[in-house]
Write an enzyme that holds these catalytic residues in place. Structure first.
Site, PDB file in Angstrom:
ATOM      1  N   ARG A  38     -30.209   4.345  -2.641  1.00 52.36           N
ATOM      2  CA  ARG A  38     -28.780   4.618  -2.815  1.00 52.36           C
ATOM      3  C   ARG A  38     -28.525   6.071  -3.218  1.00 52.36           C
ATOM      4  NH1 ARG A  38     -26.812  -1.254  -5.187  1.00 52.36           N
ATOM      5  NH2 ARG A  38     -26.468  -2.089  -3.105  1.00 52.36           N
ATOM      6  N   LYS A 201     -25.642 -20.854   1.113  1.00 49.25           N
ATOM      7  CA  LYS A 201     -24.503 -21.754   0.961  1.00 49.25           C
ATOM      8  C   LYS A 201     -23.391 -21.561   1.979  1.00 49.25           C
ATOM      9  CE  LYS A 201     -23.380 -22.036  -3.589  1.00 49.25           C
ATOM     10  NZ  LYS A 201     -23.155 -21.203  -4.797  1.00 49.25           N
ATOM     11  N   GLY A 354     -27.027  -8.452   1.441  1.00 53.39           N
ATOM     12  CA  GLY A 354     -28.122  -7.871   0.668  1.00 53.39           C
ATOM     13  C   GLY A 354     -29.475  -8.474   1.004  1.00 53.39           C
ATOM     14  N   GLY A 377     -21.632  -7.611  -0.579  1.00 53.21           N
ATOM     15  CA  GLY A 377     -20.337  -8.282  -0.736  1.00 53.21           C
ATOM     16  C   GLY A 377     -19.249  -7.604   0.077  1.00 53.21           C
TER      17      GLY A 377
HETATM   18  P1  ADP Z   1     -27.216 -12.361   2.193  1.00 52.16           P
HETATM   19  O1  ADP Z   1     -27.509 -11.708   0.865  1.00 52.16           O
HETATM   20  O2  ADP Z   1     -27.946 -11.698   3.314  1.00 52.16           O
HETATM   21  O3  ADP Z   1     -25.754 -12.506   2.435  1.00 52.16           O
HETATM   22  P2  ADP Z   1     -27.429 -15.005   1.071  1.00 52.16           P
HETATM   23  O4  ADP Z   1     -27.361 -14.412  -0.302  1.00 52.16           O
HETATM   24  O5  ADP Z   1     -26.270 -15.761   1.535  1.00 52.16           O
HETATM   25  O6  ADP Z   1     -27.809 -13.846   2.123  1.00 52.16           O
HETATM   26  O7  ADP Z   1     -28.661 -16.005   1.158  1.00 52.16           O
HETATM   27  C1  ADP Z   1     -29.978 -15.612   0.911  1.00 52.16           C
HETATM   28  C2  ADP Z   1     -30.790 -16.723   0.338  1.00 52.16           C
HETATM   29  O8  ADP Z   1     -30.704 -17.913   1.100  1.00 52.16           O
HETATM   30  C3  ADP Z   1     -32.253 -16.343   0.294  1.00 52.16           C
HETATM   31  O9  ADP Z   1     -32.653 -16.175  -1.034  1.00 52.16           O
HETATM   32  C4  ADP Z   1     -32.958 -17.534   0.970  1.00 52.16           C
HETATM   33  O10 ADP Z   1     -34.126 -17.952   0.301  1.00 52.16           O
HETATM   34  C5  ADP Z   1     -31.895 -18.618   0.903  1.00 52.16           C
HETATM   35  N1  ADP Z   1     -32.141 -19.654   1.922  1.00 52.16           N
HETATM   36  C6  ADP Z   1     -32.257 -19.478   3.255  1.00 52.16           C
HETATM   37  N2  ADP Z   1     -32.555 -20.643   3.868  1.00 52.16           N
HETATM   38  C7  ADP Z   1     -32.648 -21.575   2.903  1.00 52.16           C
HETATM   39  C8  ADP Z   1     -32.941 -22.965   2.911  1.00 52.16           C
HETATM   40  N3  ADP Z   1     -33.216 -23.604   4.040  1.00 52.16           N
HETATM   41  N4  ADP Z   1     -32.959 -23.609   1.725  1.00 52.16           N
HETATM   42  C9  ADP Z   1     -32.693 -22.937   0.585  1.00 52.16           C
HETATM   43  N5  ADP Z   1     -32.397 -21.636   0.507  1.00 52.16           N
HETATM   44  C10 ADP Z   1     -32.387 -20.950   1.652  1.00 52.16           C
HETATM   45 MG    MG Z   2     -27.444 -12.488  -1.150  1.00 49.50          MG
END
Ligand code: ADP
Ligand code: MG
Length: 402
Positions: A38, A201, A354, A377
């Site tokens: 960063r 989620k 992230g 975010g």
């Molecule tokens: P980003 O930061 O890219 O937006 P998220 O924060 O929404 O992504 O999600 C990332 C998390 O989702 C990771 O830590 C990953 O381990 C978890 N994840 C992905 N697939 C599964 C799964 N099948 N069951 C539980 N957790 C999961």
């Molecule tokens: Mg995330």
């Protein structure tokens, strides 16, 4: 959301005290910065302003400080900036951010010199977007530059409040680049336009699923959120992540996709584990159903093949959210192969989020992507189509003469 904002290219800075909101929210361990990306990312705008003869007053938050906290001081950031810029960056060590040191420092700056006051979150008013604190910050300068895309979705004193007291207010190079890549991808996509959504989620990504269904040709769903969709279709999902209260929403989204002619791809097989553990025993399912006691941890080989095919035919791909628990090597394959497919295809490829960005770095594929957003975010909110207060507050470009 279409932004047409003035940037540092549109303003003359010679001799002007310029407040520059940067994203110096770097990861720290025991007082040591563990990743300087960063800081490096902020350098082009800072160097440009120095060259243009601005008196540069940087500012940023760091961590979740709720008041003065020595472990979240920006002093080590000032030292690293001094190193990279090859010029001393004056650090104003006021716990109240805009104190005697900062005021004296700002008044003493000559064109081309740089100063950094303390972590803006040492003042609780920062997150409350308090006008008095905004005014204090603004009193150090006349011009405002925002280059902190990762904080642009928050209306805080240093990202939004100050814009009411400074003029002009323009975007730095980092924000300019984010607006260009994210904006073009969402507003003028080359088609086929494929979005890949994953992560833990459904509830985190409700608005983005809804918004992207109005823009994309294909929506690929993987990761933990996929199981709520599969459950809504009547499949057994064992112990996989489920958001019961989102089943109706998942059904609505599948119906919306059908009505709009969007291909919505869901996993057709999985890599399952016998628990949420790194050492969990991994096996591949025959089809989309998951047996009792087992947990969907990654997309399976047939799913990977189908997602790869969709990515290969795309001209624009946006990805937010890993396909599985990529932090555990036994369950990283789906995320890795989707990232590889993106790296290999000749589409515009954009990573938001992230953890998705972390995965792309982990697989050494960052160089192969068109753009990796610096704001988790903020990039999600951008894709949702909501207004980002830190960007909305900047000056609009004048209409081009016809
Ligand atoms: P980003 O930061 O890219 O937006 P998220 O924060 O929404 O992504 O999600 C990332 C998390 O989702 C990771 O830590 C990953 O381990 C978890 N994840 C992905 N697939 C599964 C799964 N099948 N069951 C539980 N957790 C999961
Ligand atoms: Mg995330």
């Amino acid at each position: 959301m279409i932004y047409n904002k003035k940037t540092v290219r549109d303003v003359s800075f010679q001799g002007a005290a310029t407040l520059v909101r940067c994203d110096f929210n770097v990861p720290m361990k025991d007082g040591v910065i563990t990743d300087e990306s960063r800081i490096l990312g902020a350098l082009p705008t800072i160097r440009y302003l120095m060259d243009q003869g601005a008196k540069v007053i940087l500012c940023s938050h760091l961590g979740k400080a709720k008041g003065p906290d020595p472990s979240l001081s920006l002093e080590s950031v000032a030292q690293r900036l001094t190193h990279h810029l090859g010029r001393p960056v004056l650090f104003a060590k006021d716990d109240c951010v805009v104190g005697e040191e900062a005021k004296k420092g700002a008044a003493s700056l000559k064109p081309g010199e740089v100063m950094l006051p303390e972590n803006t979150r040492f003042r609780p008013e920062e997150s409350k977007n308090d006008p008095l604190f905004s005014k204090e910050l603004a009193s150090l300068a006349t011009i405002y530059v925002n280059d902190a895309f990762g904080s642009a979705h928050r209306a805080h004193a240093s990202t939004e409040g100050v814009t009411h007291f400074l003029s002009p207010c323009v975007a730095g190079f980092l924000i300019e680049k984010e607006l260009q890549f994210l904006g073009d991808a969402v507003n003028h996509p080359k088609r086929p336009f494929v979005a890949i959504l994953g992560g833990a989620k459904v509830s985190d990504k409700i608005k983005v699923i809804d918004a992207l269904l109005e823009k994309v040709d294909t929506l690929i769903i993987g990761g933990g959120m996929a199981y709520t969709f599969l459950k809504a279709q009547g499949y057994d999902i064992g112990q996989s992540l489920l958001e019961e209260d989102r089943l109706e929403y998942a059904k609505d989204m599948m119906e919306k996709a059908r009505q709009r002619g969007v291909a919505l791809l869901l996993p057709i097989d999985h890599v399952v584990g016998d628990g949420f553990r790194e050492e969990a025993h991994a096996s591949v399912t025959e089809g989309a159903s998951i047996g009792e006691g087992l947990m969907g941890m990654d997309i399976g080989p047939a799913t990977i093949a189908s997602y790869r095919k969709a990515i290969e035919g795309a001209k624009t791909v946006i990805w937010n959210g890993p396909m599985g628990v990529f932090e555990f090597p036994a369950f990283e394959k789906g995320t890795k192969e989707v990232a590889q497919a993106m790296a290999q295809c000749d589409a515009v490829t954009i990573i938001g989020g992230g953890d998705s960005a972390a995965a792309v770095h982990q697989f050494h594929l960052a160089e192969k992507m068109t753009h990796i957003s610096t704001g988790g975010g903020a990039s999600l909110e951008f894709l949702e189509g909501v207004s980002l207060p830190g960007i909305a507050a900047l000056d609009d470009k004048e209409e081009q003469a016809q």
